[in-house]
Write an enzyme that holds these catalytic residues in place. Sequence first.
Site, PDB file in Angstrom:
ATOM      1  N   HIS A  28       0.832  -1.216   0.000  1.00 23.47           N
ATOM      2  CA  HIS A  28       0.000   0.000   0.000  1.00 23.47           C
ATOM      3  C   HIS A  28       0.857   1.253   0.000  1.00 23.47           C
ATOM      4  CE1 HIS A  28      -2.034   3.233   2.339  1.00 23.47           C
ATOM      5  NE2 HIS A  28      -2.980   2.996   1.453  1.00 23.47           N
ATOM      6  N   ARG A  86       9.281  41.256 -11.802  1.00 21.67           N
ATOM      7  CA  ARG A  86       8.889  42.193 -10.742  1.00 21.67           C
ATOM      8  C   ARG A  86      10.115  42.996 -10.315  1.00 21.67           C
ATOM      9  NH1 ARG A  86       5.842  36.900  -8.774  1.00 21.67           N
ATOM     10  NH2 ARG A  86       7.883  36.185  -9.487  1.00 21.67           N
ATOM     11  N   ARG A 115       7.372  44.609 -15.106  1.00 20.52           N
ATOM     12  CA  ARG A 115       6.347  45.377 -14.399  1.00 20.52           C
ATOM     13  C   ARG A 115       7.006  46.500 -13.609  1.00 20.52           C
ATOM     14  NH1 ARG A 115       3.005  42.409  -9.760  1.00 20.52           N
ATOM     15  NH2 ARG A 115       4.931  42.839  -8.612  1.00 20.52           N
ATOM     16  N   ASN A 142      -3.871  36.931  -9.213  1.00 17.70           N
ATOM     17  CA  ASN A 142      -3.822  36.921  -7.747  1.00 17.70           C
ATOM     18  C   ASN A 142      -4.638  38.085  -7.185  1.00 17.70           C
ATOM     19  OD1 ASN A 142      -2.049  34.774  -8.085  1.00 17.70           O
ATOM     20  ND2 ASN A 142      -0.229  36.033  -7.822  1.00 17.70           N
ATOM     21  N   ASP A 143      -4.332  39.309  -7.624  1.00 18.04           N
ATOM     22  CA  ASP A 143      -5.066  40.475  -7.136  1.00 18.04           C
ATOM     23  C   ASP A 143      -6.485  40.522  -7.686  1.00 18.04           C
ATOM     24  OD1 ASP A 143      -3.508  41.770  -5.261  1.00 18.04           O
ATOM     25  OD2 ASP A 143      -2.333  42.855  -6.744  1.00 18.04           O
ATOM     26  N   CYS A 200      -0.485  36.388 -15.658  1.00 19.12           N
ATOM     27  CA  CYS A 200       0.817  36.245 -14.994  1.00 19.12           C
ATOM     28  C   CYS A 200       0.681  35.903 -13.514  1.00 19.12           C
ATOM     29  CB  CYS A 200       1.657  37.509 -15.165  1.00 19.12           C
ATOM     30  SG  CYS A 200       0.905  38.996 -14.487  1.00 19.12           S
TER      31      CYS A 200
END
Length: 953
Positions: free
Chosen positions: A535, A641, A698, A850-851, A913
């Site tokens: 298992h 970034r 960015r 994300n935001d 992104c």
Amino acid sequence: MMSSLSVEGMLLKSARESCLPARVNQRRNGDLRRLNHHRQSSFVRCLTPARVSRPELRSSGLTPPRAVLNPVSPPVTTAKKRVFTFGKGRSEGNRDMKSLLGGKGANLAEMSSIGLSVPPGLTISTEACEEYQQNGKSLPPGLWDEISEGLDYVQKEMSASLGDPSKPLPLSVRSGAAISMPGMMDTVLNLGLNDEVVAGLAGKSGARFAYDSYRRFLDMFGNVVMGIPHSLFDEKLEQMKAEKGIHLDTDLTAADLKDLVEKYKNVYVEAKGEKFPTDPKKQLELAVNAVFDSWDSPRANKYRSINQITGLKGTAVNIQSMVFGNMGNTSGTGVLFTRNPSTGEKKLYGEFLINAQGEDVVAGIRTPEDLGTMETCMPDAYKELVENCEILEGHYKDMMDIEFTVQENRLWMLQCRTGKRTGKGAVRIAVDMVNEWLIDTRTAIKRVETQHLDQLLHPQFEDPSAYKSHVVATGLPASPGAAVGQVCFSAEDAETWHAQGKSAILVRTETSPEDVGGMHAAAGILTARGGMTSHAAVVARGWGKCCVSGCADIRVNDDMKIFTIGDRVIKEGDWLSLNGTTGEVILGKQLLAPPAMSNDLEIFMSWADQARRLKVMANADTPNDALTARNNGAQGIGLCRTEHMFFASDERIKAVRKMIMAVTPEQRKVALDLLLPYQRSDFEGIFRAMDGLPVTIRLLDPPLHEFLPEGDLEHIVNELAVDTGMSADEIYSKIENLSEVNPMLGFRGCRLGISYPELTEMQVRAIFQAAVSMTNQGVTVIPEIMVPLVGTPQELRHQISVIRGVAANVFAEMGVTLEYKVGTMIEIPRAALIAEEIGKEADFFSFGTNDLTQMTFGYSRDDVGKFLQIYLAQGILQHDPFEVIDQKGVGQLIKMATEKGRAANPNLKVGICGEHGGEPSSVAFFDGVGLDYVSCSPFRVPIARLAAAQVIV
């Protein structure tokens, strides 16, 4: 029966034989006994339109049959049918009926149909399980009558009867969902035994075998059906072995086992206050109920949750006549894979136990021997097994997981299913099968799961030779990879430690299905017992989890939370390393190294790249990240970034803090001039790494307070005073001005660049100076500048004006002009709603999911953990929306904004992104709404590449 077919039967002899599997035809003359019962079912299949079409028969000069089929196999309507029989060369199901019969039932039916020796049985459908759950967890009306009718078929085929001492028919009762869930649901073997039946069985097959089967049944039935802990039976067994001075179960005599049976029966009374149920029909009903109940067990629910298995109706129940591997040294049982599931090598990989039953291997109760031992002690059965493996792999065109039993030198096939495999194994098997012309590349792409690639991206030990002196034990290399963590002894502790961010090595004598949550949470698994197909091994391989099993040198003491290796004691919390590729157990924390792409993986990924439409970019902030992304197949940088560069050294962060604390534009410019060469240098490195590929940079996004020191206010002020030369009062005043109630919705993103244009100017100047410098060195630079947190077209228009002005100045100064793009992140819902206005200004959109998720749901990413698990547990949410894109809400904003933006600007490039760009189901959604690319972390790039290909195939 065959005489009723007479003329047409003779005419179609050649058609019938041509439908037999190639390997079966080869064996026809050498094994007529096994083919006799196969011919009639093969004949029926040859006449079925799905197998041989009428035009094909006509073209051969033969007349298509008509009513002749009725005497052989009446048409089956499956609309309300809930019980399906199989065995002896015929079946009422096939492998395409997995959703109804479960994987096990469908494959038993298929193996029966292609002429393999399968013990007769019946399958109760998954729909019946669904009805059982809806009927208050009781058998729905009429189902027992259907089960009894199916049982009559089995009894006739076996010339035996359930509960008849003179002609006993022991049964196995096994679960089997449409998707394999190893060990998560229940099995009962040897059902139908009681004192009278076992006496009859003893007269036919010997007392030792009969009472060994009886005690196994009492143990399993008590545990699975009655809820009695297995440990209570195990205590009686170990106590008896100790009294007799023996170590192996097989050393117990018939008298010993008969005595043990009485002790086991007493366990029922002691644990449940009731006697063992002796009526075989009642045993069967209770066992069917127990298997249906196991569908909703905590361990099964947790396994489905971990593996995101949804939409199933329930488990099927397979009731099958027993064959016995515990009838002496001419009998045995085993589990094998037709190829090595860890490495993918084309070689049988499995284990075998003489004089044992299947659960002994699968559950890891005894550590078995390598499959090769079977060739020596049972050569004829082994030869037939090898031939069957070739038939099954050729028939299914996949690596198969097979359970079998040899009863007095006769081979019986008990189960086949598509085998679980590691990432390495999956890729090699896919590539090899394409090279062997078994499958095409599109099928290969579907065969490798995105989780498999995730496993291949896990680290290995940096220098295995360096830890050789720390190896304290060696077990079986059950699941490859490397794991480093602290020792724990329970699944609950492993889950708790994982939630706390600690790496755990789960150490068990043997794992059970109840351990599934802890196994998933642990970095690695070490067991004292169990083989390569136990298992622990099967589940760990399915997850790509490092596992060392069957390590006989260790002794685990759960009560004291220690394990020993000779005189050495390892306690809970001690650091341990496991090498799942070699089986080595190593003391201490060993260094790990990042993985490397294999040749097979490169070939496989080239097929995926040819198939997909969606481009895959990477989120990378440094030259090293960019290089990693490129090596993993990224087609550019979708998010660089700039703020992450500021934390690379003390000098940089001090310059940033001077910029933040500046009171006048002049002071701010002085600080920015210090930052410019740092940014330019980093951009040069990234452009060099991504030569010829686009790089999306960015502009500064986070709130400025994130760059201030951490700690109490006095500490912050003192540190800033040293960094900036400002007085304490000036710093207190500035900090007060920077303070925000909700900084994530405050002074950040393009609001910074609009308020402080010199900030945007510095970053853009660094970008274009680096771009021109690299161009002069022969590097092809494709810069794209992204403005964050835009909510109005005016904001974007302002920043574009600044960017284009700086670009013109730099190009004039350096005498070189470059093409570039300016776009924006769509992360505010308002921006998505007015995308046609923003699209007129932008060259590209990149959805910051994300935001966008945070603002659409109104969930703070920093605080959502307080209630998210409750929402998931109660079904309020199906997935964490920060991991899997919310298609109905956030997804619709993305779809709408894409359509509106392209309506205003047909040349608009659109991508995402956020980290959703590396999540497979989200990638499928993004492809469906027509995005041009996804961008994710460098290590998830291969996963996104495969996910994008699987959408197409």
